[in-house]
Design a protein around this motif. Structure first.
Motif, PDB file in Angstrom:
ATOM      1  N   UNK A  66      11.262  -0.727-122.056  1.00  0.00           N
ATOM      2  CA  UNK A  66      10.218  -0.020-121.870  1.00  0.00           C
ATOM      3  C   UNK A  66       9.903   0.395-120.944  1.00  0.00           C
ATOM      4  N   UNK A  67      10.491  -0.172-119.871  1.00  0.00           N
ATOM      5  CA  UNK A  67      10.397   0.290-118.511  1.00  0.00           C
ATOM      6  C   UNK A  67       9.791   1.899-117.913  1.00  0.00           C
ATOM      7  N   UNK A  69      13.425   2.031-107.954  1.00  0.00           N
ATOM      8  CA  UNK A  69      14.128   1.933-106.843  1.00  0.00           C
ATOM      9  C   UNK A  69      14.258   0.528-106.496  1.00  0.00           C
ATOM     10  N   UNK A  70      14.172  -0.111-106.954  1.00  0.00           N
ATOM     11  CA  UNK A  70      15.283  -1.625-107.662  1.00  0.00           C
ATOM     12  C   UNK A  70      16.588  -1.258-108.171  1.00  0.00           C
ATOM     13  N   UNK A  71      16.266  -0.014-108.924  1.00  0.00           N
ATOM     14  CA  UNK A  71      18.056   0.188-109.777  1.00  0.00           C
ATOM     15  C   UNK A  71      18.976   0.319-108.026  1.00  0.00           C
ATOM     16  N   UNK A  72      17.911   1.750-107.603  1.00  0.00           N
ATOM     17  CA  UNK A  72      19.773   1.941-106.325  1.00  0.00           C
ATOM     18  C   UNK A  72      19.509   0.996-105.681  1.00  0.00           C
ATOM     19  N   UNK A  73      18.506   0.278-105.613  1.00  0.00           N
ATOM     20  CA  UNK A  73      18.798  -1.037-104.643  1.00  0.00           C
ATOM     21  C   UNK A  73      20.162  -2.024-105.573  1.00  0.00           C
ATOM     22  N   UNK A  74      20.211  -2.116-106.651  1.00  0.00           N
ATOM     23  CA  UNK A  74      20.870  -2.380-107.429  1.00  0.00           C
ATOM     24  C   UNK A  74      22.327  -1.887-107.790  1.00  0.00           C
ATOM     25  N   UNK A  75      22.734  -0.797-107.172  1.00  0.00           N
ATOM     26  CA  UNK A  75      23.472   0.109-107.687  1.00  0.00           C
ATOM     27  C   UNK A  75      24.073   0.144-105.964  1.00  0.00           C
ATOM     28  N   UNK A  85      15.023  -5.832-116.171  1.00  0.00           N
ATOM     29  CA  UNK A  85      15.184  -4.742-116.713  1.00  0.00           C
ATOM     30  C   UNK A  85      16.072  -4.176-115.000  1.00  0.00           C
ATOM     31  N   UNK A  86      15.589  -3.740-114.029  1.00  0.00           N
ATOM     32  CA  UNK A  86      16.509  -3.237-113.469  1.00  0.00           C
ATOM     33  C   UNK A  86      17.440  -4.098-112.476  1.00  0.00           C
TER      34      UNK A  86
END
Length: 344
Positions: A131-132, A142-148, A108-109
């Motif tokens: 659903x996350x 945190x993984x969304x931050x890394x992705x962005x 998801x992230x």
């Protein structure tokens, strides 16, 4: 982004072609391929000549995202043997044949499944199912931050732990190099570059290209414990209550400055033993000091009848402090012991 749309029925194939037509103008995809059974295939689709499972085995790692228009159960059973890690696996989403509900199923992230499900839902008039926990709570993982930031996560396990802090409302600080700046919308994430770490920070995300980053922790002694207990409570019971309360509050035992209690407990053997074990001073507060402020805290008729004041742990913690801090936990009861935690 390379997107594969996989279908197993005539109706789902028709929906897949429709979705490809709607998504193409977004310019978000390098390629969109539709896979379906040979009997439903035409010039707009790619036939799964070797069958469904074999096709998924062949394409699973060749696309950034896989969109299955079919029941989630079929998808889960089919892709299970190919799953490796959330930082490697492609985004996987599913939907019903009408495209009413678009579910982010996997990655998801980091894989972008949440974003993809939302994008598709927006374009076809469906409802994205995300659903996350971080997305449901309106925070950021945190993984969304890394992705962005188009960065790599060094440790998925610690990223999960820090994300849990964010989801649970704790504040997490993002430490960036001087040549970088970022603004991320989150109530629990401090994305600035403060000179000092704030007292209420529960976690830190460090962004750096250094191979090794040495990190150490200095523990301030600024936690005051107010203790109330039944007469002749054992030292072990008191210690268990302290450890449980400190753990629940995410506080280090070494941060305890002193322990406080009421004057009638000045000779409590178990409490004196614990202060000796922990090498902490026991501060004694007179009941006459408690009376003016006791109504500020939860009280008990029984306690008042027994010792003359309505409460002990919270007022003694406050009165023995510098009185400029806050309660982290005003009252925790455990086997006849009451613990209050005050942070200066």
């Amino acid at each position: 982004m390379r997107l594969a749309i996989i279908t197993l029925t005539k109706k789902a194939t028709k929906k897949g072609v429709e979705i490809k037509k709607l998504l193409t103008p977004t310019n978000r995809f390098e390629i969109i391929n539709i896979f379906t059974l040979s009997k439903y295939s035409d010039d707009k689709t790619i036939p799964m000549e070797n069958g469904f499972k074999e096709t998924i085995s062949n394409i699973f790692n060749s696309y950034d995202s896989l969109y299955f228009i079919m029941a989630s159960g079929i998808v889960v059973r089919t892709i299970a043997p190919f799953l490796k890690s959330k930082d490697i696996d492609p985004a996987v989403i599913t939907s019903d044949e009408d495209g009413k509900f678009i579910t982010s199923l996997l990655s998801g992230h980091l894989g972008g499944a949440n974003e993809l499900a939302s994008l598709i839902a927006e374009n076809i008039g469906g409802i994205p199912i995300i659903s996350t926990a971080s997305d449901v709570s309106g925070s950021i993982a945190v993984d969304t931050i890394a992705m962005k930031l188009k960065a790599h996560l060094r440790d998925l396990e610690s990223a999960k732990d820090v994300t849990a802090l964010i989801v649970n409302g704790e504040r997490v600080e993002l430490r960036l190099p001087k040549n970088m700046s970022v603004k991320l919308d989150s109530n629990s994430l401090d994305c600035e570059k403060p000179k000092n770490i704030k007292k209420d920070i529960a976690g830190i995300v460090v962004m750096s290209n250094r191979l090794n980053i040495e990190v150490t922790q200095i523990i301030p002694k600024n936690i005051i414990l107010g203790i109330g207990c039944r007469r002749n409570t054992s030292a072990e019971t008191i210690l268990d209550s302290i450890k449980l309360t400190m753990k629940e509050s995410n506080l280090h035992m070494d941060s305890i400055k002193h322990i406080a209690t009421v004057d009638v407990k000045a000779d409590e053997i178990g409490l004196l033993e614990i202060c000796n074990r922990l090498d902490k001073k026991l501060i004694i507060i007179d009941r006459e000091q408690i009376k003016p402020i006791q109504d500020n805290y939860e009280g008990s008729d029984f306690v008042e009848k027994t010792i003359g004041v309505r409460c002990v742990s919270a007022p003694v913690a406050y009165l023995s402090s510098n009185r400029s801090g806050k309660f982290i936990k005003e009252k925790k009861r455990y086997n006849g012991v009451t613990v209050s935690v005050y942070e200066e």
